[in-house]
Design a protein around this motif. Structure first.
Motif, PDB file in Angstrom:
ATOM      1  N   UNK A  25      -0.615  15.153   3.411  1.00 56.65           N
ATOM      2  CA  UNK A  25      -1.308  15.882   2.362  1.00 56.65           C
ATOM      3  C   UNK A  25      -2.697  15.281   2.173  1.00 56.65           C
ATOM      4  N   UNK A  26      -3.666  16.125   1.871  1.00 49.46           N
ATOM      5  CA  UNK A  26      -5.054  15.675   1.754  1.00 49.46           C
ATOM      6  C   UNK A  26      -5.193  14.616   0.659  1.00 49.46           C
ATOM      7  N   UNK A  27      -4.595  14.869  -0.502  1.00 52.61           N
ATOM      8  CA  UNK A  27      -4.694  13.921  -1.619  1.00 52.61           C
ATOM      9  C   UNK A  27      -4.029  12.598  -1.268  1.00 52.61           C
ATOM     10  N   UNK A  28      -2.898  12.659  -0.576  1.00 54.22           N
ATOM     11  CA  UNK A  28      -2.196  11.449  -0.166  1.00 54.22           C
ATOM     12  C   UNK A  28      -3.044  10.624   0.791  1.00 54.22           C
ATOM     13  N   UNK A  30      -6.362  10.610   1.090  1.00 54.35           N
ATOM     14  CA  UNK A  30      -7.512  10.037   0.391  1.00 54.35           C
ATOM     15  C   UNK A  30      -7.100   8.798  -0.392  1.00 54.35           C
ATOM     16  N   UNK A  31      -5.966   8.896  -1.088  1.00 56.26           N
ATOM     17  CA  UNK A  31      -5.488   7.756  -1.877  1.00 56.26           C
ATOM     18  C   UNK A  31      -5.170   6.568  -0.973  1.00 56.26           C
ATOM     19  N   UNK A  32      -4.503   6.838   0.160  1.00 60.05           N
ATOM     20  CA  UNK A  32      -4.097   5.769   1.059  1.00 60.05           C
ATOM     21  C   UNK A  32      -5.303   5.076   1.679  1.00 60.05           C
ATOM     22  N   UNK A  34      -8.353   5.010   0.513  1.00 60.76           N
ATOM     23  CA  UNK A  34      -9.109   4.323  -0.537  1.00 60.76           C
ATOM     24  C   UNK A  34      -8.450   3.001  -0.901  1.00 60.76           C
ATOM     25  N   UNK A  35      -7.126   3.029  -1.055  1.00 59.12           N
ATOM     26  CA  UNK A  35      -6.388   1.811  -1.408  1.00 59.12           C
ATOM     27  C   UNK A  35      -6.540   0.737  -0.344  1.00 59.12           C
ATOM     28  N   UNK A  36      -6.336   1.117   0.910  1.00 58.76           N
ATOM     29  CA  UNK A  36      -6.398   0.143   1.994  1.00 58.76           C
ATOM     30  C   UNK A  36      -7.822  -0.366   2.214  1.00 58.76           C
ATOM     31  N   UNK A  37      -8.808   0.493   2.002  1.00 59.60           N
ATOM     32  CA  UNK A  37     -10.206   0.069   2.109  1.00 59.60           C
ATOM     33  C   UNK A  37     -10.540  -0.954   1.027  1.00 59.60           C
ATOM     34  N   UNK A  38     -10.001  -0.753  -0.169  1.00 62.18           N
ATOM     35  CA  UNK A  38     -10.226  -1.700  -1.262  1.00 62.18           C
ATOM     36  C   UNK A  38      -9.572  -3.042  -0.955  1.00 62.18           C
ATOM     37  N   UNK A  39      -8.371  -3.003  -0.380  1.00 62.55           N
ATOM     38  CA  UNK A  39      -7.696  -4.244   0.006  1.00 62.55           C
ATOM     39  C   UNK A  39      -8.528  -5.002   1.038  1.00 62.55           C
ATOM     40  N   UNK A  40      -9.052  -4.272   2.015  1.00 62.92           N
ATOM     41  CA  UNK A  40      -9.891  -4.888   3.038  1.00 62.92           C
ATOM     42  C   UNK A  40     -11.144  -5.505   2.423  1.00 62.92           C
ATOM     43  N   UNK A  41     -11.771  -4.779   1.502  1.00 61.15           N
ATOM     44  CA  UNK A  41     -12.987  -5.267   0.853  1.00 61.15           C
ATOM     45  C   UNK A  41     -12.711  -6.515   0.028  1.00 61.15           C
ATOM     46  N   UNK A  42     -11.630  -6.510  -0.740  1.00 62.01           N
ATOM     47  CA  UNK A  42     -11.282  -7.669  -1.553  1.00 62.01           C
ATOM     48  C   UNK A  42     -10.933  -8.868  -0.673  1.00 62.01           C
ATOM     49  N   UNK A  43     -10.250  -8.628   0.433  1.00 61.00           N
ATOM     50  CA  UNK A  43      -9.899  -9.717   1.345  1.00 61.00           C
ATOM     51  C   UNK A  43     -11.143 -10.395   1.889  1.00 61.00           C
ATOM     52  N   UNK A  44     -12.108  -9.588   2.314  1.00 63.42           N
ATOM     53  CA  UNK A  44     -13.364 -10.131   2.843  1.00 63.42           C
ATOM     54  C   UNK A  44     -14.120 -10.884   1.749  1.00 63.42           C
ATOM     55  N   UNK A  45     -14.235 -10.266   0.562  1.00 57.06           N
ATOM     56  CA  UNK A  45     -15.027 -10.864  -0.517  1.00 57.06           C
ATOM     57  C   UNK A  45     -14.430 -12.184  -1.008  1.00 57.06           C
ATOM     58  N   UNK A  46     -13.120 -12.203  -1.265  1.00 58.56           N
ATOM     59  CA  UNK A  46     -12.481 -13.406  -1.799  1.00 58.56           C
ATOM     60  C   UNK A  46     -12.556 -14.571  -0.820  1.00 58.56           C
ATOM     61  N   UNK A  47     -12.260 -14.280   0.451  1.00 57.60           N
ATOM     62  CA  UNK A  47     -12.288 -15.352   1.443  1.00 57.60           C
ATOM     63  C   UNK A  47     -13.709 -15.791   1.760  1.00 57.60           C
ATOM     64  N   UNK A  48     -14.665 -14.877   1.662  1.00 59.38           N
ATOM     65  CA  UNK A  48     -16.067 -15.254   1.866  1.00 59.38           C
ATOM     66  C   UNK A  48     -16.536 -16.204   0.768  1.00 59.38           C
TER      67      UNK A  48
END
Length: 330
Positions: A25-28, A30-32, A34-48
């Motif tokens: 589903x399109x909404x599913x 987009x949510x997935x 977005x969520x995984x992209x945020x996890x990736x971003x936080x992982x990079x930022x915190x460890x940096x």
């Protein structure tokens, strides 16, 4: 995910051999993403933040922090390199070719093993620091820690090269269609891997931290006995119980996070099945494993006051001032 005959092809020009995209589903979707992209971003930022803190401030150039730095580097690379590519796999189509497929899974296994190895080294460091504090400075030196970190990474490279030798030679062996990137580890190899990468490390971590916990409790008991004569029992008891709770909480967080993140990934081997990394499995098992790289800086670094102080210096750009590397962080 189901892929019915009417699903869109990954490579329309290869109608007979192309993989089909999973129905989502399109909404599913987009949510997935977005969520995984945020996890990736936080992982990079915190460890940096951990990498910059330990590398920049001279006060933080200690053997223990060198281990934290190595852990942060492996987790940073997971967020920067592996997570974005893993997001592409959720779409059900692999467009990057067999060479990148090989490099991706090889790097994934190396970084995961290095991260686990670093966590074991950290537990050994804490064990020596708490259980043999008088000899800590002679047993744990910068040179020895650097050698251990180097061996940890080298062993990860060679060990996973052996584990994935068949896949590296024949990356398309287990692909059912064109446009797929799948690695399958047989039961025997998976059983060896689960012992060396999961059962062994978690056993070492639990034993060492339990020993640390018992030493902390004995120290609290000694302090309680020493101060009981000059301090009201109630206040001593409250202080002792706070120390006990803090030690227990730290031990619990370390072990529970490790188990939660690694158990689903190694579940197939634990139940006698082949380990595979397909589309469905990557969404849960692999991503939960990757989330450990996001949680590591929280578990190991946010418990330290110096990290909060160094982050404040970094985010307020005080780090750009002359001689900021000599700032009082501890």
């Amino acid at each position: 995910m189901e892929t019915p005959q009417g699903a869109e092809l990954c490579f329309p020009q290869l109608h007979n051999t192309s993989c089909r995209k999973p129905m989502q589903h399109h909404a599913e979707s987009i949510f997935l993403y977005t969520l995984l992209s945020c996890i990736s971003l936080f992982t990079v930022a915190l460890n940096l933040l951990v990498i910059i803190s330990i590398s920049h401030f001279r006060q933080l150039h200690t053997p223990t922090n060198l281990l934290l730095l190595s852990l942060a580097v492996s987790d940073f690379l997971v967020g920067l390199l592996l997570m974005p590519i893993q997001i592409l796999l959720i779409g059900g189509c692999w467009f990057l070719g067999s060479l990148i497929c090989r490099l991706f899974y090889y790097a994934s296994f190396i970084l995961t093993s290095a991260s686990v190895g670093n966590m074991v080294l950290i537990s050994v460091d804490r064990y020596v620091a708490i259980c043999d504090p008088l000899c800590y400075s002679t047993k744990v030196t910068q040179k020895r820690v650097k050698i251990c970190v180097f061996l940890c990474w080298i062993c990860s490279v060679f060990y996973n090269g052996v584990i994935l030798i068949d896949f590296l030679k024949h990356p398309d062996k287990h692909n059912s269609c064109y446009g797929e990137c799948v690695v399958v580890i047989n039961f025997i190899t998976g059983a060896v891997d689960v012992v060396l990468t999961f059962v062994g490390p978690i056993a070492v971590i639990i034993v060492l931290y339990m020993r640390v916990f018992m030493v902390v409790l004995s120290q609290v008991g000694a302090i309680r006995s020493h101060l009981a004569a000059v301090t009201p029992f109630g206040s001593v008891n409250v202080t002792a119980k706070k120390s006990e709770r803090k030690a227990a909480r730290t031990l619990g967080v370390v072990v529970v996070v490790f188990l939660i993140c690694f158990c689903p990934y190694f579940y197939p081997s634990l139940t006698g099945q082949d380990m595979s990394s397909g589309v469905e499995f990557s969404i849960f098992g692999v991503w939960l494993l990757y989330c450990n790289s996001c949680l590591n800086p929280v578990v190991y670094a946010f418990f330290y006051p110096w990290f909060r102080r160094s982050v404040k210096v970094i985010v307020t750009f005080q780090i750009l001032q002359p001689d900021s590397c000599d700032a009082n962080i501890l």
